[in-house]
Design an enzyme around this catalytic site. Structure first.
Site, PDB file in Angstrom:
ATOM      1  N   TYR A   1      49.759  32.501  98.025  1.00 50.45           N
ATOM      2  CA  TYR A   1      49.740  32.457  99.497  1.00 50.45           C
ATOM      3  C   TYR A   1      50.775  33.411 100.059  1.00 50.45           C
ATOM      4  CZ  TYR A   1      46.507  29.279 101.698  1.00 50.45           C
ATOM      5  OH  TYR A   1      45.380  28.726 102.225  1.00 50.45           O
TER       6      TYR A   1
ATOM      7  N   GLU B   1      50.936  34.142 103.901  1.00 57.33           N
ATOM      8  CA  GLU B   1      50.707  34.287 105.353  1.00 57.33           C
ATOM      9  C   GLU B   1      51.815  35.114 105.982  1.00 57.33           C
ATOM     10  OE1 GLU B   1      50.198  30.489 107.265  1.00 57.33           O
ATOM     11  OE2 GLU B   1      48.423  30.077 106.057  1.00 57.33           O
TER      12      GLU B   1
ATOM     13  N   ASP C   1      33.646  51.529 114.925  1.00 54.97           N
ATOM     14  CA  ASP C   1      33.364  50.692 113.750  1.00 54.97           C
ATOM     15  C   ASP C   1      32.706  51.630 112.738  1.00 54.97           C
ATOM     16  OD1 ASP C   1      32.238  49.124 111.810  1.00 54.97           O
ATOM     17  OD2 ASP C   1      31.421  47.626 113.181  1.00 54.97           O
TER      18      ASP C   1
ATOM     19  N   THR D   1      34.665  48.277 106.825  1.00 56.71           N
ATOM     20  CA  THR D   1      34.642  47.444 105.631  1.00 56.71           C
ATOM     21  C   THR D   1      35.023  48.353 104.465  1.00 56.71           C
ATOM     22  OG1 THR D   1      32.292  47.886 105.379  1.00 56.71           O
ATOM     23  CG2 THR D   1      32.900  45.814 106.422  1.00 56.71           C
TER      24      THR D   1
ATOM     25  N   LYS E   1      31.139  49.327 101.317  1.00 58.51           N
ATOM     26  CA  LYS E   1      29.876  50.064 101.483  1.00 58.51           C
ATOM     27  C   LYS E   1      30.045  51.447 100.850  1.00 58.51           C
ATOM     28  CE  LYS E   1      28.465  47.441 105.545  1.00 58.51           C
ATOM     29  NZ  LYS E   1      29.597  46.714 106.125  1.00 58.51           N
TER      30      LYS E   1
ATOM     31  N   ARG F   1      34.734  43.526  98.621  1.00 59.00           N
ATOM     32  CA  ARG F   1      34.256  43.037  99.912  1.00 59.00           C
ATOM     33  C   ARG F   1      35.457  42.796 100.804  1.00 59.00           C
ATOM     34  NH1 ARG F   1      28.641  41.614  99.818  1.00 59.00           N
ATOM     35  NH2 ARG F   1      28.889  40.873 101.935  1.00 59.00           N
TER      36      ARG F   1
HETATM   37  N1  DSN Z   1      25.172  43.413 107.401  1.00 51.90           N
HETATM   38  C1  DSN Z   1      25.739  44.690 107.028  1.00 51.90           C
HETATM   39  C2  DSN Z   1      24.671  45.700 106.800  1.00 51.90           C
HETATM   40  O1  DSN Z   1      23.812  45.426 105.989  1.00 51.90           O
HETATM   41  O2  DSN Z   1      24.694  46.775 107.356  1.00 51.90           O
HETATM   42  C3  DSN Z   1      26.732  45.161 107.976  1.00 51.90           C
HETATM   43  O3  DSN Z   1      27.772  44.243 108.043  1.00 51.90           O
END
Ligand code: DSN
Length: 418
Positions: free
Chosen positions: A67, A69, A220, A246, A249, A255
């Site tokens: 932990y 925080e 974003d 994120t 990707k 993740r």
């Molecule tokens: N749900 C994701 C996507 O497939 O693009 C984005 O967060």
């Protein structure tokens, strides 16, 4: 890492799954099946990728037991520093992670690596600048935006006054529409970013419009972050006030989410993440994010992303050669939308049929779609995961040809039903 045909060169699978199976045959067995599915199928989901064994190992490491925080003790004193003892090593991991991400994007922006996901990152970024009821100008889900960009079934659509810009008849974001809406509706925040948009985002014009109406400019870049890191898409750094992403990707990491912001906005962002919207950071994931940043600094990553873009073009060109409509008539990035509105079957029908022949993708609305998001008139195709597994342009042309065969079968079946 898995190769083209799903061979596991590093044998990641063996020990990891054996350990789980010894403890839980049910879960271990299902993970094994999922691993085989991921290895044997052609994976075309634009938001997925295969991260390295080192990243997976960090995410499964002892850091999951800790932990922490708050923020690294050296960054702040008082209530924002850590609430727990024993954080000397995780402090170093988080600081290293932040510094490495600044290196990836050649920026001096503040970075917060604690968001658990892209949605959490967007929640915190809005919170840092807006009050409930404030106005956000963004792109709708059916035009290629994201749930958190104002969908009525998401927090963004209920907490904020969402107004939208659209794509034009050719599927491109209409910057005149963005400007008109910004001048007319005076949003507090303008958002650029998408989950299903295949063209370059004009960050410069967005920034200029935001400035002219006194709005915060947020990007974003969850989908295109890898392309930005590799110089295959213009960078929003220096233009946007706040940038969310994120890491799993096109960046090919664990993740998770991250937020970048101009340095003077650091405190607002950090407080919006902790303590406002999250508790303990996931230090094992933050370690994975740090390794992801190291990998993104390597020359091989640039080569990989270049190939992602070339593969995506080859695949969309092949579909057009075969007579299909592709939204915007092609792609500049890792994704494109196949327009199936002329066919009697839906995007969902095609997704389900492809599942049965070992090709994984997702149904997706196309701009102006007359079908619901559960049915859709399109499918989204992404090139990042299979490029990780070594696919080149010829492989992607073959993928298009195989999907064409399946579409022809569906066409014939639906014609018979008439
Ligand atoms: N749900 C994701 C996507 O497939 O693009 C984005 O967060």
């Amino acid at each position: 890492m898995l190769d083209k045909v799903g061979n596991d060169n590093n044998n990641y699978n063996k020990d990891n799954i054996k350990t789980i199976k010894e403890s839980s045959p049910t879960i271990g067995g299902l993970i094994e099946k999922e691993y085989l599915r991921q290895s044997n199928n052609i994976e075309l989901i634009a938001s997925e990728n295969y991260s390295s064994e080192a990243i997976l190992a960090a995410c499964g490491s002892c850091l999951s037991w800790k932990y922490a925080e708050g923020y690294p003790t050296d960054r702040y004193s008082g209530s924002e520093s850590r609430y727990y003892g024993g954080t000397e090593f995780v402090d170093q991991i988080e600081e290293y992670c932040c510094n490495k991400w600044r290196e990836v994007f050649s920026t001096d922006y503040h970075v917060n690596v604690q968001p658990h996901s892209g949605s959490q990152a967007n929640f915190a970024a809005y919170r840092a600048f807006l009050n409930p009821g404030d106005t956000i100008l963004a792109m709708t889900l059916d035009n290629g935006g994201h749930l958190t960009h104002g969908s009525s079934v998401n927090f963004s659509g209920t907490l904020y006054n969402m107004v939208f810009y659209n794509v034009d008849d050719n599927g491109y974001i209409n910057m005149d529409d963005v400007r008109r809406k910004a001048e007319e509706l005076k949003p507090n925040l303008i958002l650029a970013g998408a989950s299903a948009y295949s063209r370059i985002l004009d960050f410069k014009t967005f920034a200029e419009i935001a400035k002219s109406v006194g709005a915060v400019f947020m990007v974003d870049m969850a989908h295109i972050a890898g392309l930005v890191a590799a110089g295959e898409h213009p960078s929003p750094f220096g233009l946007a006030d706040v940038i969310t992403t994120t890491t799993h990707k096109t960046l090919r990491g664990p993740r998770g989410g991250m937020i970048f912001a101009r340095k003077e906005l650091a405190k607002k962002i950090d407080s919006a993440v902790f303590p406002y919207s999250q508790g303990g950071p996931l230090m094992h994931i933050i370690a994975g994010k740090a390794i992801c940043a190291e990998e993104a600094c390597q020359p091989d990553f640039r080569k990989y992303i270049h190939q992602v873009v070339m593969n995506c073009k080859a695949c969309s060109d092949e579909f057009m050669k075969l007579g299909y409509k592709v939204v915007t008539g092609g792609t500049d990035n890792h994704v494109f939308l196949l327009d199936l509105s002329d066919h009697a079957f839906t995007g969902r029908d095609l997704q389900e049929r492809l599942d049965t022949v070992g090709i994984t993708l997702n149904k997706n609305t196309i701009p102006g779609d007359k079908r619901s998001p559960r049915q859709t008139s399109g499918v989204r195709i992404g090139s990042a995961p299979m490029t990780t597994r070594g696919f080149d342009e010829d492989d992607f042309r073959r993928v298009a040809a195989r999907i064409d065969e399946v579409i022809k079968e569906l066409d014939a079946e639906f014609a018979e039903k008439k």
